[in-house]
Write a protein that holds these residues in place. Sequence first.
Motif, short mmCIF file in Angstrom:
data_model
loop_
_atom_site.label_atom_id
_atom_site.label_comp_id
_atom_site.label_asym_id
_atom_site.label_seq_id
_atom_site.Cartn_x
_atom_site.Cartn_y
_atom_site.Cartn_z
N MET A 198 -88.34 17.80 45.06
CA MET A 198 -88.53 17.00 46.27
C MET A 198 -88.03 15.58 46.06
O MET A 198 -88.27 14.97 45.01
N SER A 199 -87.36 15.04 47.06
CA SER A 199 -86.82 13.69 46.95
C SER A 199 -87.96 12.66 46.97
O SER A 199 -89.03 12.91 47.52
N PHE A 200 -87.71 11.50 46.37
CA PHE A 200 -88.69 10.42 46.38
C PHE A 200 -89.02 10.01 47.82
O PHE A 200 -90.15 9.70 48.14
N ALA A 201 -88.02 10.02 48.70
CA ALA A 201 -88.23 9.60 50.09
C ALA A 201 -89.22 10.53 50.80
O ALA A 201 -90.10 10.07 51.53
N VAL A 202 -89.10 11.83 50.58
CA VAL A 202 -90.01 12.78 51.23
C VAL A 202 -91.41 12.67 50.62
O VAL A 202 -92.41 12.68 51.35
N GLU A 203 -91.49 12.53 49.31
CA GLU A 203 -92.81 12.36 48.68
C GLU A 203 -93.49 11.09 49.20
O GLU A 203 -94.68 11.09 49.47
N THR A 204 -92.73 10.02 49.38
CA THR A 204 -93.26 8.77 49.92
C THR A 204 -93.78 8.98 51.33
O THR A 204 -94.83 8.45 51.70
N GLY A 237 -97.33 8.17 50.48
CA GLY A 237 -97.27 6.72 50.45
C GLY A 237 -96.88 6.17 49.08
O GLY A 237 -97.02 4.97 48.83
N ALA A 238 -96.40 7.05 48.18
CA ALA A 238 -95.94 6.58 46.87
C ALA A 238 -94.85 5.52 47.07
O ALA A 238 -94.19 5.49 48.10
N VAL A 239 -94.66 4.66 46.07
CA VAL A 239 -93.69 3.57 46.17
C VAL A 239 -92.48 3.91 45.30
O VAL A 239 -92.61 4.12 44.10
N THR A 293 -93.81 5.38 41.94
CA THR A 293 -95.17 5.04 41.53
C THR A 293 -96.13 5.80 42.43
O THR A 293 -96.20 5.56 43.63
N VAL A 294 -96.87 6.74 41.83
CA VAL A 294 -97.79 7.60 42.56
C VAL A 294 -99.21 7.12 42.33
O VAL A 294 -99.65 6.99 41.19
N LYS A 295 -99.93 6.86 43.41
CA LYS A 295 -101.33 6.45 43.32
C LYS A 295 -102.28 7.53 43.80
O LYS A 295 -103.46 7.51 43.49
N THR A 296 -101.76 8.47 44.59
CA THR A 296 -102.58 9.58 45.08
C THR A 296 -101.67 10.73 45.51
O THR A 296 -100.50 10.52 45.83
N ASN A 297 -102.22 11.94 45.48
CA ASN A 297 -101.53 13.10 46.02
C ASN A 297 -102.24 13.61 47.26
O ASN A 297 -102.02 14.74 47.69
N ILE A 298 -103.08 12.75 47.83
CA ILE A 298 -103.76 13.09 49.08
C ILE A 298 -102.90 12.63 50.23
O ILE A 298 -102.40 11.50 50.24
#
Length: 172
Positions: free
Chosen positions: A77-83, A87-89, A96-101
Amino acid sequence: MSKIIMSWSKCKIEVGKTGAEDAMATELTDIGVINDKSTTMSAEDGDTLTATATGGEVVAEEEGEPVITITTRVKEMSFAVETLFTGAVASSDELTVKTNIVPDDFSMKLTPKNIGAVGIKARRTHVSFRPGSSEEEGQYVDLTFKILACEDGELYKKFKVKDTDWNAQAGG
């Protein structure tokens, strides 16, 4: 005998944040490359309410709406889609991942490749985001879309794929 169409032998899933008053997202983003044969739609029994009389005799029973989920596995998965989901940065080469919720509701559209197959559009879903990694599959994210009822009662719409549906979304 009519021809049976292999509905989801290959599909594309697009998402966007659900709009105001449970409106379908106006902009949809492709979630990426879906792992072969990983996309399924299933229904689980809803809540059941049973009324019993003295002695345990069942006098009434109500069954709630089944819970409909669509699950899939996205490769790399691309960083843009994960963001978009968590809301990852993202910077140029780090995330930078702070949550997977996933805090927001998402609209989703599943379009099968085969003309005549049946696709699904849901205006409002709750998304479960489960990242993973293995030597065999590399980085992946398992996504589960739990379809939620909208204020007007709609769960989802089914649509028949036309030639232009896949080509327009697949870029050719």
